[in-house]
Scaffold this motif. Structure first.
Motif, PDB file in Angstrom:
ATOM      1  N   ASN A 208      -5.513   0.448   7.643  1.00 19.51           N
ATOM      2  CA  ASN A 208      -5.669   0.238   6.205  1.00 19.51           C
ATOM      3  C   ASN A 208      -7.102   0.427   5.739  1.00 19.51           C
ATOM      4  OD1 ASN A 208      -3.003  -0.792   4.839  1.00 19.51           O
ATOM      5  ND2 ASN A 208      -3.048  -1.730   6.863  1.00 19.51           N
TER       6      ASN A 208
ATOM      7  N   ASP B  63      -7.087 -10.100  -4.205  1.00 13.69           N
ATOM      8  CA  ASP B  63      -8.242 -10.071  -3.318  1.00 13.69           C
ATOM      9  C   ASP B  63      -9.114 -11.256  -3.714  1.00 13.69           C
ATOM     10  OD1 ASP B  63     -10.566  -9.698  -1.931  1.00 13.69           O
ATOM     11  OD2 ASP B  63     -10.961  -7.673  -2.654  1.00 13.69           O
TER      12      ASP B  63
ATOM     13  N   ARG C  66      -8.044   3.091   2.994  1.00 13.15           N
ATOM     14  CA  ARG C  66      -8.522   2.381   1.790  1.00 13.15           C
ATOM     15  C   ARG C  66      -7.349   1.889   0.936  1.00 13.15           C
ATOM     16  NH1 ARG C  66     -13.239   5.483  -1.204  1.00 13.15           N
ATOM     17  NH2 ARG C  66     -13.575   3.349  -1.951  1.00 13.15           N
TER      18      ARG C  66
ATOM     19  N   SER D  78      -6.440  -1.000   0.174  1.00 14.86           N
ATOM     20  CA  SER D  78      -6.683  -2.138  -0.708  1.00 14.86           C
ATOM     21  C   SER D  78      -6.818  -1.703  -2.165  1.00 14.86           C
ATOM     22  CB  SER D  78      -7.946  -2.889  -0.276  1.00 14.86           C
ATOM     23  OG  SER D  78      -9.087  -2.066  -0.365  1.00 14.86           O
ATOM     24  N   LYS D  79      -7.213  -0.451  -2.367  1.00 13.16           N
ATOM     25  CA  LYS D  79      -7.390   0.064  -3.727  1.00 13.16           C
ATOM     26  C   LYS D  79      -6.047   0.251  -4.441  1.00 13.16           C
ATOM     27  CE  LYS D  79     -11.830   0.488  -3.025  1.00 13.16           C
ATOM     28  NZ  LYS D  79     -12.804  -0.425  -3.694  1.00 13.16           N
TER      29      LYS D  79
ATOM     30  N   LYS E  98      -5.360  -3.605  10.450  1.00 12.70           N
ATOM     31  CA  LYS E  98      -6.672  -3.692   9.809  1.00 12.70           C
ATOM     32  C   LYS E  98      -7.400  -2.356   9.853  1.00 12.70           C
ATOM     33  CE  LYS E  98     -10.473  -6.994   9.533  1.00 12.70           C
ATOM     34  NZ  LYS E  98     -11.042  -8.234  10.122  1.00 12.70           N
TER      35      LYS E  98
ATOM     36  N   TRP F  42      -0.271 -10.308  -5.534  1.00 12.09           N
ATOM     37  CA  TRP F  42      -1.216 -10.044  -4.435  1.00 12.09           C
ATOM     38  C   TRP F  42      -2.618  -9.929  -5.000  1.00 12.09           C
ATOM     39  CZ3 TRP F  42       0.342  -6.398   0.117  1.00 12.09           C
ATOM     40  CH2 TRP F  42      -0.695  -6.315   1.045  1.00 12.09           C
TER      41      TRP F  42
ATOM     42  N   ILE G  39      -3.369  -1.869  -4.205  1.00 10.40           N
ATOM     43  CA  ILE G  39      -2.604  -3.104  -4.355  1.00 10.40           C
ATOM     44  C   ILE G  39      -2.336  -3.462  -5.812  1.00 10.40           C
ATOM     45  CG2 ILE G  39      -2.575  -5.575  -3.896  1.00 10.40           C
ATOM     46  CD1 ILE G  39      -2.100  -3.746  -1.444  1.00 10.40           C
TER      47      ILE G  39
ATOM     48  N   PRO H 226       0.817  -1.218   0.000  1.00 12.89           N
ATOM     49  CA  PRO H 226       0.000   0.000   0.000  1.00 12.89           C
ATOM     50  C   PRO H 226       0.850   1.267   0.000  1.00 12.89           C
ATOM     51  CG  PRO H 226      -0.746  -1.548   1.681  1.00 12.89           C
ATOM     52  CD  PRO H 226       0.585  -2.018   1.195  1.00 12.89           C
TER      53      PRO H 226
ATOM     54  N   ILE I 286      -5.963  -6.535   5.024  1.00 11.03           N
ATOM     55  CA  ILE I 286      -6.160  -5.492   4.010  1.00 11.03           C
ATOM     56  C   ILE I 286      -7.310  -5.827   3.077  1.00 11.03           C
ATOM     57  CG2 ILE I 286      -5.076  -4.320   2.044  1.00 11.03           C
ATOM     58  CD1 ILE I 286      -2.452  -4.445   3.565  1.00 11.03           C
ATOM     59  N   ASN I 287      -7.453  -7.080   2.710  1.00 14.01           N
ATOM     60  CA  ASN I 287      -8.568  -7.512   1.869  1.00 14.01           C
ATOM     61  C   ASN I 287      -9.540  -8.340   2.694  1.00 14.01           C
ATOM     62  OD1 ASN I 287      -5.953  -7.973  -0.332  1.00 14.01           O
ATOM     63  ND2 ASN I 287      -7.576  -6.516  -0.825  1.00 14.01           N
TER      64      ASN I 287
END
Length: 276
Positions: free
Chosen positions: A73, A107, A77, A79-80, A70, A105, A82, A37, A135-136
């Motif tokens: 992150n 999701d 946000r 996860s966007k 958790k 990586w 990755i 990230p 993260i996901n």
């Protein structure tokens, strides 16, 4: 052979030349690199605060840090970011394919994940899959986890997973038992005590010992004594901690085990797993 079996494209490993410099300084042959990230950040995060608790709370510290990771992150946000990081890692690999290896990586809960895996595998030729529950958001009991596990087995690729809670570790044990042809790497020795209490030895399970601030030498030794050095993989988790690569190598070399066992952990296990 020495292999950093788990790191991210940031901090010391943000730029290709810096990666090679760090590998050469530590006499490391390869690094397994995943997205992050922290895109385009050359800063290593200081985790020294947690080191003082690692020996006292070897089981619960990682669950505590997972809660922090958790929440942070989710707010950011991350996860966007990755997928952009996956592309970034691929570009690093293209510059030094003989030193940098990519774990892709994903999701798992993303729609059409198998189609995406096929497409990205053709393009990236990655060497493994990376999953991160902090993260996901994904459930290990869902059908997509079985599909991904089967896909990985068909390509002879390992799955590296960062689990979140003890419940997730229990779910992971069930998933592993149903996919004996898939190799799994359990990140950061998360849930080691659950694996030990289960009294089940899975030949397709390996344990990652990154990062040195969260995984004390006593815990590594416990894992070696229970499951054998052939099931332990050295990783730095760069940039999450300072001087991680040199520190984790030093930790392994100082363990009260044989030189052969040290070689297995430092790189031979990952070399065999990735068929290098």
């Amino acid at each position: 052979m020495i292999i950093d079996g788990h790191a991210h494209a940031a901090g010391d490993f943000c730029k290709a030349l810096d990666i090679i410099k760090s590998l050469n300084e530590n006499n490391v042959d390869y690094v397994v690199l995943a997205s992050t990230p922290q895109l385009n950040s050359n800063k290593n995060q200081d985790l020294s605060f947690f080191s003082k608790f690692a020996e006292k709370h070897p089981e619960n510290l990682i669950y505590f840090t997972n809660t922090i990771v958790k929440k942070v992150n989710a707010l950011n946000r991350t996860s966007k970011k990755i997928e952009f990081g996956n592309e970034y890692v691929h570009n690093l690999v293209k510059q030094y394919p003989d030193r940098i290896l990519q774990f892709y990586w994903i999701d798992p809960a993303e729609g059409s994940i198998l189609t995406k895996l096929d497409e990205k595998y053709d393009r990236y030729n990655f060497k493994g899959i990376k999953l991160h529950q902090c993260i996901n958001k994904f459930n290990l009991k869902e059908n997509y986890m079985h599909e991904i596990s089967d896909w990985a087995a068909s390509k002879d690729l390992p799955i590296f997973i960062h689990l979140t809670s003890k419940k997730d570790v229990m779910d992971m044990l069930q998933l592993i038992s149903q996919h004996r042809d898939t190799n799994f790497i359990i990140g950061h020795l998360i849930g080691l005590e659950v694996f030990m209490e289960s009294n089940v030895v899975f030949p397709n399970v390996f344990f990652d010992i990154s990062c040195p601030q969260l995984v004390p030498k006593t815990k590594i030794l416990t894992c070696v004594n229970k499951f054998g050095a052939e099931k332990v993989i050295m990783g730095s988790d760069t940039p999450y901690g300072k001087n991680n690569l040199s520190n984790v190598i030093s930790n392994v070399k100082s363990l009260a085990i044989s030189s052969h066992e040290k070689k297995l952990i430092l790189g031979d296990n990952m070399r065999d797993l990735l068929r290098l």
